[in-house]
Motif scaffolding. Structure first.
Motif, PDB file in Angstrom:
ATOM      1  N   UNK A  26      35.680  81.649   8.831  1.00  0.00           N
ATOM      2  CA  UNK A  26      35.086  80.475   9.463  1.00  0.00           C
ATOM      3  C   UNK A  26      34.395  79.572   8.456  1.00  0.00           C
ATOM      4  N   UNK A  27      34.139  80.088   7.257  1.00  0.00           N
ATOM      5  CA  UNK A  27      33.398  79.336   6.245  1.00  0.00           C
ATOM      6  C   UNK A  27      34.232  79.011   5.006  1.00  0.00           C
ATOM      7  N   UNK A  28      35.189  79.868   4.690  1.00  0.00           N
ATOM      8  CA  UNK A  28      35.949  79.750   3.443  1.00  0.00           C
ATOM      9  C   UNK A  28      37.414  79.493   3.758  1.00  0.00           C
ATOM     10  N   UNK A  29      37.964  78.456   3.141  1.00  0.00           N
ATOM     11  CA  UNK A  29      39.385  78.158   3.314  1.00  0.00           C
ATOM     12  C   UNK A  29      40.240  79.140   2.536  1.00  0.00           C
ATOM     13  N   UNK A  30      39.902  79.359   1.260  1.00  0.00           N
ATOM     14  CA  UNK A  30      40.681  80.309   0.463  1.00  0.00           C
ATOM     15  C   UNK A  30      39.887  80.772  -0.750  1.00  0.00           C
ATOM     16  N   UNK A  31      40.225  81.979  -1.203  1.00  0.00           N
ATOM     17  CA  UNK A  31      39.806  82.503  -2.501  1.00  0.00           C
ATOM     18  C   UNK A  31      41.015  82.399  -3.413  1.00  0.00           C
TER      19      UNK A  31
END
Length: 282
Positions: A13-18
């Motif tokens: 919910x907070x991070x698009x991608x690593x």
């Protein structure tokens, strides 16, 4: 080598991608980073510092030793790309970085700072753990676990900002601030303040960047097109409006836009300056 990983819930919910990137030396030593409206973390593993420039001239270089956090940008930035590189990165969703940096996002607009200045010694420890990882995949797992741990102590997202981000994202080309503000039930000043606290940009600036973000992948894949048609389809008033906005946000004329790779539309190589002629040459 480039690896990208979508995080699992609740981090999704907070991070698009690593992501993990390792490469040799490039033919260019600087790149334009075009705005996305989102914050990023970048952790160097191989090099001892990252180079960012404070202005468009590319003369005022900052050598940042250690991990960095890049706030939401509404204009292009310049970064150094000289030499081999290996980095781990986090690309946040719009408003997603607020859980990790809180009220600092407004001050981070169009800025790049050391992660240690916000997270303290934990940023240095995280970098050491990433450098010690046995593989790129393990490094991404380390980053994922660290963010999950931090998320446990984060405040809940602001529902007004979450509503506005979702509303703008339904049709970026048609995104307009006033209707979303009215639908939120807040006053204009409340709407702007809370959105800026969560995203780092004002709603108007964010909508402009969002509209550009819809345009760039088409240009990256297909190259120059019918500008009037692109303007109409992208929510611009006309071709002149598109060109003005494109120049303002990227520093380039639309016809001069050439991304490094079609799948990385926000990275544009800066041509190397012509060598000066020998002294006394005609």
């Amino acid at each position: 080598m480039f690896l990208s990983q979508r995080p699992a819930a609740p981090l999704a919910a907070h991070v698009d991608c690593l992501w993990y990137s390792a490469r040799g030396a490039l033919p260019h030593t600087r790149e334009r980073s075009l705005p996305t409206g989102c914050a990023d973390i970048v952790v160097p593993l191989l090099q001892d510092h990252l180079v960012r420039y404070d202005d468009a001239s590319g003369l005022a270089a900052r050598h940042l030793r250690g991990a960095i956090v890049q706030g939401a940008f509404d204009r292009f930035g310049l970064r150094g790309t000289e030499g081999p590189s290996a980095v781990v990165g986090v690309h946040f969703r719009p408003g997603g970085a607020a859980a990790f940096f809180g009220g600092a996002l407004r001050a981070l607009r169009n800025r790049t700072e050391l992660l240690e200045d916000l997270w303290g010694p934990a940023a240095r420890t995280l970098r050491e753990r990433l450098q010690a990882a046995a593989s790129p995949q393990q490094a991404l797992q380390v980053m994922h676990g660290h963010l999950l741990q931090r998320l446990q102590h984060a405040p809940p997202p602001d529902p007004l900002s979450a509503f506005a981000i979702l509303a703008f994202g339904r049709d970026p080309g048609a995104a307009r601030v006033a209707p979303v503000q009215r639908a939120s039930g807040s006053t204009p000043s409340q709407f702007i303040h809370r959105f800026e606290q969560a995203v780092g940009l004002t709603p108007k600036r964010y909508a402009r960047v969002l509209r550009l973000g819809e345009l760039l992948p088409t240009l990256a894949r297909c190259g120059p097109r019918d500008w009037a048609q692109l303007a109409a389809g992208g929510g611009y008033a006309d071709q002149s409006h598109l060109i003005r906005e494109f120049r303002l946000l990227t520093g380039l004329a639309p016809g001069a836009y050439r991304p490094v790779r079609s799948d990385q539309p926000t990275h544009v190589a800066v041509p190397e300056p012509e060598p000066a002629p020998p002294f006394g040459a005609p």
